[in-house]
Design an enzyme around this catalytic site. Structure first.
Site, PDB file in Angstrom:
ATOM      1  N   ALA A  56      -3.686  60.794  39.537  1.00  0.00           N
ATOM      2  CA  ALA A  56      -5.023  60.383  39.122  1.00  0.00           C
ATOM      3  C   ALA A  56      -5.356  60.692  37.654  1.00  0.00           C
ATOM      4  O   ALA A  56      -5.681  59.782  36.886  1.00  0.00           O
ATOM      5  CB  ALA A  56      -6.048  61.011  40.069  1.00  0.00           C
ATOM      6  N   ASP A  73      -7.388  62.324  44.470  1.00  0.00           N
ATOM      7  CA  ASP A  73      -7.572  61.092  43.723  1.00  0.00           C
ATOM      8  C   ASP A  73      -9.041  60.713  43.627  1.00  0.00           C
ATOM      9  O   ASP A  73      -9.425  59.943  42.747  1.00  0.00           O
ATOM     10  CB  ASP A  73      -6.772  59.966  44.377  1.00  0.00           C
ATOM     11  CG  ASP A  73      -5.300  60.231  44.224  1.00  0.00           C
ATOM     12  OD1 ASP A  73      -4.752  61.018  45.015  1.00  0.00           O
ATOM     13  OD2 ASP A  73      -4.690  59.686  43.269  1.00  0.00           O
ATOM     14  N   LYS A 111      -3.000  61.815  48.511  1.00  0.00           N
ATOM     15  CA  LYS A 111      -1.797  61.178  49.036  1.00  0.00           C
ATOM     16  C   LYS A 111      -1.747  61.190  50.559  1.00  0.00           C
ATOM     17  O   LYS A 111      -2.110  62.190  51.193  1.00  0.00           O
ATOM     18  CB  LYS A 111      -0.570  61.916  48.466  1.00  0.00           C
ATOM     19  CG  LYS A 111       0.749  61.309  48.805  1.00  0.00           C
ATOM     20  CD  LYS A 111       0.859  59.828  48.528  1.00  0.00           C
ATOM     21  CE  LYS A 111       0.377  59.480  47.153  1.00  0.00           C
ATOM     22  NZ  LYS A 111       0.054  58.066  46.971  1.00  0.00           N
TER      23      LYS A 111
HETATM   24  C1  LIG Z   1      -3.448  65.439  40.211  1.00  0.00           C
HETATM   25  S1  LIG Z   1      -2.692  63.978  40.754  1.00  0.00           S
HETATM   26  C2  LIG Z   1      -3.694  63.494  42.034  1.00  0.00           C
HETATM   27  C3  LIG Z   1      -2.996  62.708  43.112  1.00  0.00           C
HETATM   28  O1  LIG Z   1      -2.353  61.465  42.662  1.00  0.00           O
HETATM   29  C4  LIG Z   1      -1.177  61.241  43.483  1.00  0.00           C
HETATM   30  O2  LIG Z   1      -1.106  59.924  43.986  1.00  0.00           O
HETATM   31  P1  LIG Z   1      -0.046  58.879  43.327  1.00  0.00           P
HETATM   32  O3  LIG Z   1       1.257  59.626  43.159  1.00  0.00           O
HETATM   33  O4  LIG Z   1       0.044  57.736  44.336  1.00  0.00           O
HETATM   34  O5  LIG Z   1      -0.666  58.440  42.034  1.00  0.00           O
HETATM   35  C5  LIG Z   1      -1.348  62.207  44.616  1.00  0.00           C
HETATM   36  O6  LIG Z   1      -2.279  61.736  45.576  1.00  0.00           O
HETATM   37  C6  LIG Z   1      -1.901  63.407  43.849  1.00  0.00           C
HETATM   38  O7  LIG Z   1      -2.333  64.438  44.665  1.00  0.00           O
END
Ligand SMILES: CSC[C@H]1O[C@H](OP(=O)(O)O)[C@H](O)[C@@H]1O
EC number: 5.3.1.23
Length: 347
Positions: free
Chosen positions: A51, A240, A251
């Site tokens: 995010a 997120d 996630k």
């Molecule tokens: C601090 S990152 C927050 C969050 O983003 C990730 O999702 P993605 O890899 O699909 O962009 C994941 O949910 C992290 O916890």
């Protein structure tokens, strides 16, 4: 001793270079992104993800957009900037940081009506760099707040990647892990592999080990067994989007961990920068949950691991109800329930 972090992106020679996370952990490859379209696809195709990092990248994307606008007329400039912001906003729907960054860049552009096009480009690039720099300080502060909740010999569990590859430097969920290591604490971490994109296996295990943190990789279906053995002292995840009542999108698999944590009476902490908090949404029911392609579930880098035409459901996130969360830790402080009363005090 301070930690040397991997840089998920870098602005150099007037170009945005992005570490292609699809190639980690085997290859550390930086690719130049010189157009808004290239930035859009880097976010949408998850060359970078996380995010806060998505927000930072979108901010640089808006600075790149300004470099491709040739009109000195401010209303024409703003019309094109709004168009590019809408385009980048379609890359991924769940992480509110994307929209927070786009709104901030548009707001900055609106203040530049009286200056030249060249000056507009300079100021907008500076704003993107400020957003990037702020994130570094935010993450360190999250770590310092979160470590006050931990003990020197704890064993932690984390899910997905909320580290230096999802943000800048310390990360959010990983921030107390790096700080604990710098303090000489004996913290151990279990990283869940986090199917289907394997952020835990490919990114968190990689960056924590590279940073000298004692990390053990497990598959997602092992988490409950570890908790049942009394081996986990706390669970820390990123987010997120945290909404007004504390419901938290993160996630896929996070909510299941929170249910298990409740059952085994293990503290469940969400580490999050305030730009990830969306008070415009009252409950988690309103959070748009991204669904991604079936190929992410049925294959991995061309290796077929399920029948080609099998039906697939691939939500990239789930929503943890606020009553399963022990505390939401931000750079501004630790927020406890009732979240619908206490989150808004941060602003
Ligand atoms: C601090 S990152 C927050 C969050 O983003 C990730 O999702 P993605 O890899 O699909 O962009 C994941 O949910 C992290 O916890």
């Amino acid at each position: 001793m301070t930690t040397e972090f991997l840089k998920p992106l870098e602005w150099k020679d007037n170009t945005l270079y992005i570490l292609n996370q699809l190639k980690l952990p085997e290859v550390e490859e930086y690719n130049p992104k010189r157009t808004v379209e290239e930035v859009f696809h880097a976010i949408r195709d998850m060359e970078l993800r996380g995010a806060p990092l998505i927000g930072i990248t979108a901010a640089y994307g808006m600075a790149i957009a300004a470099q491709h606008i040739n009109s000195e007329d401010h209303s024409e400039f703003m019309e094109e900037m709004q168009k590019q912001a809408s385009y980048l906003g379609e890359s991924r729907p769940t992480a509110v940081n994307l929209f927070w960054a786009l709104k901030r860049m548009i707001a900055k552009a609106m203040t530049l009506g009286e200056v030249s096009l060249e000056e507009k480009r300079k100021v907008l690039l500076e704003e993107a760099m400020i957003i990037h720099k702020e994130d570094i300080a935010i993450n360190r502060a999250i770590g310092e707040n979160l470590i006050s909740l931990l003990k020197e010999d704890m064993t932690l569990m984390t899910h997905c990647n909320a580290g230096s590859l999802a943000t800048s430097e310390y990360g959010t969920a990983t921030a107390p892990m790096y700080i604990a290591k710098e303090l000489g604490w004996d913290i151990k971490v279990y990283a869940n592999e986090t199917r289907p994109y394997l952020q835990g296996a490919r990114l968190t295990a990689y960056e924590l080990a590279r940073g000298g943190v004692d990390v053990t990789l497990i598959t997602d279906n092992m988490a409950g067994f570890l908790m049942s053995q009394g081996k986990i002292d706390a669970i820390i995840t990123g987010a997120d989007r945290v909404v007004a009542n504390g419901d938290t999108a993160n996630k896929i698999g996070t909510m299941s961990l929170a249910v298990l944590a409740k059952y085994f009476n293990i503290p469940f902490y969400v580490a999050v920068p305030t730009p990830t908090i969306d008070l415009d949404m009252e409950t988690g029911k309103e959070i748009p949950i991204e669904e991604r392609g079936h190929e992410e579930v049925t294959s991995w880098f061309g290796k077929q691991i399920a029948p080609k035409d099998i039906k697939v459901y691939n939500p990239a996130f789930d929503v943890t109800p606020n009553d399963l969360i022990t505390a939401i830790v931000t750079e501004k402080g630790i927020v406890y329930p009732p979240f619908n009363e206490n989150l808004k005090k941060l602003f």
